[in-house]
Design a protein around this motif. Structure first.
Motif, mmCIF file in Angstrom:
data_model
loop_
_atom_site.group_PDB
_atom_site.id
_atom_site.type_symbol
_atom_site.label_atom_id
_atom_site.label_comp_id
_atom_site.label_asym_id
_atom_site.label_seq_id
_atom_site.Cartn_x
_atom_site.Cartn_y
_atom_site.Cartn_z
ATOM 1 N N PRO A 261 80.003 40.372 33.445
ATOM 2 C CA PRO A 261 79.519 41.547 32.732
ATOM 3 C C PRO A 261 79.788 41.410 31.233
ATOM 4 C CG PRO A 261 81.236 42.147 34.335
ATOM 5 C CD PRO A 261 81.092 40.673 34.363
ATOM 6 N N MET A 262 78.833 41.866 30.448
ATOM 7 C CA MET A 262 78.993 41.795 28.996
ATOM 8 C C MET A 262 78.102 42.855 28.356
ATOM 9 S SD MET A 262 80.213 39.571 26.338
ATOM 10 C CE MET A 262 80.566 38.194 27.366
ATOM 11 N N MET A 263 78.668 43.732 27.580
ATOM 12 C CA MET A 263 77.945 44.740 26.790
ATOM 13 C C MET A 263 76.905 45.515 27.601
ATOM 14 S SD MET A 263 77.476 42.667 23.199
ATOM 15 C CE MET A 263 76.443 41.400 23.928
ATOM 16 N N GLY A 264 77.250 45.960 28.789
ATOM 17 C CA GLY A 264 76.340 46.756 29.598
ATOM 18 C C GLY A 264 75.333 45.942 30.387
ATOM 19 N N GLY A 265 75.393 44.636 30.284
ATOM 20 C CA GLY A 265 74.491 43.758 31.034
ATOM 21 C C GLY A 265 75.303 42.656 31.676
ATOM 22 N N TYR A 266 74.691 41.513 31.837
ATOM 23 C CA TYR A 266 75.367 40.359 32.416
ATOM 24 C C TYR A 266 74.938 39.101 31.679
ATOM 25 C CZ TYR A 266 76.836 43.242 36.299
ATOM 26 O OH TYR A 266 77.424 44.218 37.056
ATOM 27 N N ILE A 267 75.871 38.188 31.490
ATOM 28 C CA ILE A 267 75.593 36.882 30.907
ATOM 29 C C ILE A 267 75.621 35.868 32.045
ATOM 30 C CG2 ILE A 267 76.375 35.112 29.273
ATOM 31 C CD1 ILE A 267 75.466 37.695 27.917
ATOM 32 N N PHE A 268 74.643 34.960 32.057
ATOM 33 C CA PHE A 268 74.559 33.947 33.097
ATOM 34 C C PHE A 268 74.885 32.572 32.529
ATOM 35 C CE2 PHE A 268 72.604 37.376 35.174
ATOM 36 C CZ PHE A 268 72.537 37.101 36.533
ATOM 37 N N TYR A 269 75.671 31.811 33.285
ATOM 38 C CA TYR A 269 76.115 30.482 32.890
ATOM 39 C C TYR A 269 75.656 29.473 33.943
ATOM 40 C CZ TYR A 269 79.526 33.106 30.104
ATOM 41 O OH TYR A 269 80.135 33.969 29.240
ATOM 42 N N TYR A 270 75.351 28.272 33.480
ATOM 43 C CA TYR A 270 75.130 27.147 34.389
ATOM 44 C C TYR A 270 76.061 26.040 33.934
ATOM 45 C CZ TYR A 270 72.888 23.285 36.884
ATOM 46 O OH TYR A 270 72.651 22.199 37.690
ATOM 47 N N LYS A 271 76.988 25.687 34.803
ATOM 48 C CA LYS A 271 78.011 24.686 34.477
ATOM 49 C C LYS A 271 78.672 24.993 33.136
ATOM 50 C CE LYS A 271 75.756 21.018 37.102
ATOM 51 N NZ LYS A 271 75.157 19.688 37.035
ATOM 52 N N LYS A 272 79.044 26.246 32.971
ATOM 53 C CA LYS A 272 79.788 26.755 31.812
ATOM 54 C C LYS A 272 78.979 26.822 30.520
ATOM 55 C CE LYS A 272 84.217 25.499 33.750
ATOM 56 N NZ LYS A 272 85.491 24.856 33.564
ATOM 57 N N LYS A 273 77.666 26.684 30.591
ATOM 58 C CA LYS A 273 76.809 26.866 29.413
ATOM 59 C C LYS A 273 75.961 28.110 29.626
ATOM 60 C CE LYS A 273 76.135 22.030 27.997
ATOM 61 N NZ LYS A 273 75.066 21.026 27.723
ATOM 62 N N ILE A 274 75.904 28.962 28.613
ATOM 63 C CA ILE A 274 75.103 30.183 28.701
ATOM 64 C C ILE A 274 73.626 29.819 28.674
ATOM 65 C CG2 ILE A 274 74.458 32.332 27.541
ATOM 66 C CD1 ILE A 274 77.328 32.389 26.396
ATOM 67 N N PHE A 275 72.887 30.319 29.675
ATOM 68 C CA PHE A 275 71.441 30.090 29.668
ATOM 69 C C PHE A 275 70.642 31.375 29.584
ATOM 70 C CE2 PHE A 275 72.278 30.419 34.254
ATOM 71 C CZ PHE A 275 71.249 31.224 34.697
ATOM 72 N N GLY A 276 71.259 32.515 29.827
ATOM 73 C CA GLY A 276 70.515 33.768 29.752
ATOM 74 C C GLY A 276 71.363 34.937 30.162
ATOM 75 N N GLY A 277 70.680 36.048 30.436
ATOM 76 C CA GLY A 277 71.406 37.237 30.831
ATOM 77 C C GLY A 277 70.481 38.387 31.146
ATOM 78 N N ILE A 278 71.088 39.469 31.566
ATOM 79 C CA ILE A 278 70.356 40.698 31.837
ATOM 80 C C ILE A 278 70.657 41.655 30.694
ATOM 81 C CG2 ILE A 278 70.060 42.630 33.412
ATOM 82 C CD1 ILE A 278 70.991 40.724 35.655
ATOM 83 N N TYR A 279 69.601 42.071 30.041
ATOM 84 C CA TYR A 279 69.682 42.953 28.881
ATOM 85 C C TYR A 279 68.756 44.141 29.116
ATOM 86 C CZ TYR A 279 71.573 38.644 26.893
ATOM 87 O OH TYR A 279 72.311 37.517 26.663
ATOM 88 N N GLU A 280 68.637 45.018 28.136
ATOM 89 C CA GLU A 280 67.776 46.194 28.242
ATOM 90 C C GLU A 280 66.339 45.832 28.641
ATOM 91 O OE1 GLU A 280 66.794 50.050 28.517
ATOM 92 O OE2 GLU A 280 68.822 49.364 28.080
ATOM 93 N N PRO A 281 65.732 44.805 28.019
ATOM 94 C CA PRO A 281 64.352 44.474 28.410
ATOM 95 C C PRO A 281 64.226 43.857 29.809
ATOM 96 C CG PRO A 281 64.857 43.578 26.231
ATOM 97 C CD PRO A 281 66.155 44.053 26.836
ATOM 98 N N GLY A 282 65.305 43.283 30.355
ATOM 99 C CA GLY A 282 65.261 42.634 31.665
ATOM 100 C C GLY A 282 66.011 41.318 31.636
ATOM 101 N N PHE A 283 65.687 40.427 32.587
ATOM 102 C CA PHE A 283 66.332 39.117 32.644
ATOM 103 C C PHE A 283 65.690 38.214 31.598
ATOM 104 C CE2 PHE A 283 66.740 34.805 34.587
ATOM 105 C CZ PHE A 283 68.111 34.698 34.383
ATOM 106 N N MET A 284 66.520 37.620 30.746
ATOM 107 C CA MET A 284 66.033 36.805 29.642
ATOM 108 C C MET A 284 66.798 35.492 29.605
ATOM 109 S SD MET A 284 65.771 39.815 26.760
ATOM 110 C CE MET A 284 64.454 39.089 25.790
ATOM 111 N N VAL A 285 66.115 34.435 29.138
ATOM 112 C CA VAL A 285 66.751 33.128 29.004
ATOM 113 C C VAL A 285 66.564 32.616 27.581
ATOM 114 C CG1 VAL A 285 66.516 32.510 31.436
ATOM 115 C CG2 VAL A 285 64.702 31.883 29.842
ATOM 116 N N LYS A 286 67.420 31.666 27.230
ATOM 117 C CA LYS A 286 67.332 31.054 25.907
ATOM 118 C C LYS A 286 66.010 30.313 25.752
ATOM 119 C CE LYS A 286 72.159 30.725 24.796
ATOM 120 N NZ LYS A 286 73.054 30.066 23.888
ATOM 121 N N ILE A 287 65.548 30.231 24.523
ATOM 122 C CA ILE A 287 64.325 29.502 24.230
ATOM 123 C C ILE A 287 64.662 28.023 24.111
ATOM 124 C CG2 ILE A 287 62.447 29.156 22.584
ATOM 125 C CD1 ILE A 287 62.754 32.139 21.827
#
Length: 99
Positions: free
Chosen positions: A18-44
């Protein structure tokens, strides 16, 4: 989607926290995206653009860098393949400096 990791059950190493009212997602300890106000988002990355060529890019919150809004969160195969391919394009976690 909540903090659910079931979309990524086909691959090992995906976690969330959990992070700032949403969730941050990691793959092998690298952040690839998260759940934010607009929805599920990933890095470009080249991989996210390849798998989501028509997806909209926008900041997840004011002052943030643009991310790609994932419009098909139910396509587990696409998500897993994309995240695995994104891995080498993602920056390593920054180490916390000890005081």
């Amino acid at each position: 989607m909540g903090s659910s990791l079931e979309q990524f059950e086909q691959i090992d190493g995906v976690t969330s926290r959990p992070m700032m009212g949403g969730y941050i997602f990691y793959y092998k300890k690298k952040i690839f995206g998260g759940i934010y106000e607009p929805g599920f988002m990933v890095k470009i990355t080249d991989a996210s653009r390849k798998y989501l060529p028509k997806a909209e890019s926008m900041p997840p919150y004011k002052g943030a860098k643009d991310l790609v809004l994932v419009d098909d969160i139910d396509n587990k195969e696409l998500l897993c393949s994309m995240v695995q391919e994104m891995y080498d394009e993602l920056p390593a976690m920054k180490s916390k400096k000890k005081k």
